[in-house]
Design a protein around this motif. Structure first.
Motif, mmCIF file in Angstrom:
data_model
loop_
_atom_site.group_PDB
_atom_site.id
_atom_site.type_symbol
_atom_site.label_atom_id
_atom_site.label_comp_id
_atom_site.label_asym_id
_atom_site.label_seq_id
_atom_site.Cartn_x
_atom_site.Cartn_y
_atom_site.Cartn_z
ATOM 1 N N SER A 73 0.734 -1.140 -0.068
ATOM 2 C CA SER A 73 0.018 0.045 0.177
ATOM 3 C C SER A 73 0.828 1.283 -0.077
ATOM 4 O O SER A 73 0.639 2.249 -0.686
ATOM 5 N N ILE A 89 -4.237 2.063 2.452
ATOM 6 C CA ILE A 89 -5.413 1.381 2.025
ATOM 7 C C ILE A 89 -5.003 -0.039 1.635
ATOM 8 O O ILE A 89 -3.913 -0.276 1.389
ATOM 9 N N LYS A 90 -5.945 -0.944 1.892
ATOM 10 C CA LYS A 90 -5.564 -2.359 1.569
ATOM 11 C C LYS A 90 -5.853 -2.924 0.365
ATOM 12 O O LYS A 90 -7.019 -2.472 -0.295
ATOM 13 N N TYR A 91 -5.042 -3.699 -0.212
ATOM 14 C CA TYR A 91 -5.460 -4.181 -1.611
ATOM 15 C C TYR A 91 -5.628 -5.589 -1.725
ATOM 16 O O TYR A 91 -4.774 -6.542 -1.316
ATOM 17 N N SER A 92 -6.613 -6.230 -2.719
ATOM 18 C CA SER A 92 -6.872 -7.411 -2.759
ATOM 19 C C SER A 92 -6.776 -8.194 -3.998
ATOM 20 O O SER A 92 -6.575 -9.283 -4.373
ATOM 21 N N SER A 93 -6.731 -7.225 -5.285
ATOM 22 C CA SER A 93 -6.581 -7.683 -6.671
ATOM 23 C C SER A 93 -5.929 -6.672 -7.371
ATOM 24 O O SER A 93 -5.556 -5.434 -7.025
ATOM 25 N N GLU A 150 -6.997 -5.448 -10.072
ATOM 26 C CA GLU A 150 -8.101 -4.317 -10.446
ATOM 27 C C GLU A 150 -8.227 -3.432 -9.571
ATOM 28 O O GLU A 150 -8.196 -2.086 -9.718
ATOM 29 N N HIS A 151 -7.954 -3.724 -8.229
ATOM 30 C CA HIS A 151 -8.288 -2.703 -6.933
ATOM 31 C C HIS A 151 -7.097 -1.835 -7.268
ATOM 32 O O HIS A 151 -6.977 -0.880 -6.815
ATOM 33 N N ILE A 152 -5.809 -2.677 -7.437
ATOM 34 C CA ILE A 152 -4.600 -1.700 -7.387
ATOM 35 C C ILE A 152 -4.492 -0.711 -8.453
ATOM 36 O O ILE A 152 -4.369 0.515 -8.385
ATOM 37 N N THR A 205 -7.222 0.722 -10.011
ATOM 38 C CA THR A 205 -8.455 1.653 -9.638
ATOM 39 C C THR A 205 -7.612 2.673 -8.655
ATOM 40 O O THR A 205 -7.698 3.839 -8.767
ATOM 41 N N GLU A 206 -7.193 2.089 -7.597
ATOM 42 C CA GLU A 206 -6.668 2.946 -6.511
ATOM 43 C C GLU A 206 -5.447 3.743 -6.884
ATOM 44 O O GLU A 206 -5.225 4.926 -6.437
ATOM 45 N N ASN A 220 -6.648 6.579 -8.851
ATOM 46 C CA ASN A 220 -7.283 7.714 -7.756
ATOM 47 C C ASN A 220 -6.318 8.390 -7.061
ATOM 48 O O ASN A 220 -6.476 9.591 -6.997
#
Ligand code: NDP
Ligand code: MG
Length: 377
Positions: free
Chosen positions: A313, A353-357, A359-361, A363-364, A367
């Motif tokens: 993160s 912020i915690k990340y799981s995938s 796709e999430h990385i 997007t974040e 952002n």
């Protein structure tokens, strides 16, 4: 004949990779590529190589190229690119996109292809934890010269015998400069003493964030703790990096300051093809200096080491804010000395912020990049 797909073909690494394909056109062929804004270069590449898969990652470039080659299948967007990598066979995918924009290419390649030739360090910085487990299935051959050097030094060695990795750093254009960092202009920071590279990595080299990103890249590629990764400033850039073993022995890889060496090896490994694209005269080297880095002057080094130790993160916040800060500096919206300040603040704000995938990385990361960019203007 090996099929090569090059993501980011119009950049510094991409252009040099084309020279390698030209030099060995009996062994390699260009099967496809992505580019972003440089429509003129893309046109030339299509005319010379007639590759099957052409992807523009910028809409205006797509529209302009489509009118020039109405008979060709031209695709738009990074998602089309990942679909192609997921469904076609390429022997080698070279990822030479700049920044975290290259992450989808890295991810789709390690999931679906045999070999990733990796120049795009930002994908390991932001998502090394998710990418590296795939390295058992897909070979990842580093293109970054330091990591290519270490990769070559550890061949045939037992990982348990590695004591330290020594990444060499040129020190960039301001190594010995007494100039106040707040007065440094983009055009001065873009002038790297040894390497001719894209704008973003040139600024990263001037702040030494490039070396910081490479420390995180090395951690993921070689599974060595941060405590055992060291930087030495080597202004000649002839020693590309070194490995220190537990018995006190060092292995180093040396060569010309030319990225064609590591790019070519990433295509030919485990073979070595003759170097046809440059000469290197070892007698022109009179001295090889190895100096301690100045962590105070180049505070980005500390920021990167700390982010690495604090995990994914922090690394995402580091990378996203660095991309925004470098762009702002190039546009003269902030001064050179504000780059680390912007990054430090962003890590404080977004580092938890915690990340799981993947796709999430992705997007974040976008952002954080946008928020930091907006906060600067
Ligand atoms: P360049 O800026 O020269 O080239 C970047 C490439 O990525 C170009 O093809 C560019 O297209 C494309 N691109 C730019 N923005 C986007 C985007 N948003 N989405 C998709 N594609 C995009 O960079 P370099 O070749 O210098 O560096 C590429 C990578 O290799 C970086 O990660 C860098 O850190 C690494 N690297 C580079 C070295 C070097 O010597 N240059 C050495 C070691 C590592 P277009 O030009 O058409 O706009
Ligand atoms: Mg490097």
């Amino acid at each position: 004949m090996k099929n090569i797909f090059i993501a980011g073909i119009t950049g510094s690494i991409g252009t040099q990779a084309i020279d390698i394909i030209r030099a060995f056109n009996n062994s390699f062929q260009l099967a496809g590529f992505t580019f972003h804004s440089n429509v003129k270069s893309a046109e030339k590449i299509i005319n010379e190589f007639n590759p099957e898969f052409i992807i523009a990652t910028l809409e205006s470039s797509f529209l302009s190229l489509k009118t020039k080659f109405p008979e060709k299948n031209i695709y738009f967007g990074i998602n089309e690119c990942t679909k192609i990598i997921e469904n076609q066979h390429f022997d080698i995918v070279l990822n030479a996109i700049v920044g975290a924009a290259g992450l989808p290419v890295t991810y789709s390649t390690v999931k679906n292809q045999k070999r990733l030739a990796l120049a795009n360090k930002e994908s390991l910085v932001t998502a090394g934890e998710i990418i590296m487990p795939y390295a058992k299935k897909c070979e990842i051959i580093p293109v970054d010269s330091e990591h290519s050097a270490i990769f070559q030094c550890i061949q045939g060695e037992n990982n348990n015998n590695i004591k330290k990795l020594w990444l060499t750093a040129s020190g960039g254009p301001f190594l010995n400069s007494k100039k106040d960092f707040k007065d440094i202009l983009p055009e001065e920071a873009l002038k790297h003493p040894n390497w001719d590279m894209g704008a973003k990595i040139s600024i990263d080299s001037a702040t030494m964030m490039n070396k910081g990103l490479e420390v995180i890249e090395a951690y993921h590629l070689f599974n060595v703790d941060y405590e055992n990764i060291f930087i030495t400033v080597h202004p000649e850039s002839i020693i590309h990096s070194m490995v220190e073993f537990t018995d006190g022995s060092f292995k180093a890889q040396l060569g010309a300051t030319n990225m064609k060496g590591p790019i070519q090896l990433s295509f030919t490994y485990p073979e070595r093809f003759p170097m046809k694209t440059y000469d290197f005269d070892i007698f022109k080297i009179s001295k090889l200096n190895l100096l301690k880095p100045d962590f105070k002057k180049f505070s980005c080094l500390n920021l990167a080491f700390n982010a690495g130790k604090n995990g994914t993160s922090h690394c995402i916040a580091l990378n996203a804010s660095n991309e925004a800060a470098v762009e702002a500096f190039l546009k003269k919206h902030i001064s050179f000395n504000q780059i680390p300040v912007v990054i430090e603040k962003a890590i404080e704000k977004y580092g938890d912020i915690k990340y799981s995938s993947i796709e999430h990385i992705i997007t974040e990361h976008k952002n954080i990049y946008n928020c930091v960019k907006d906060s600067i203007i």
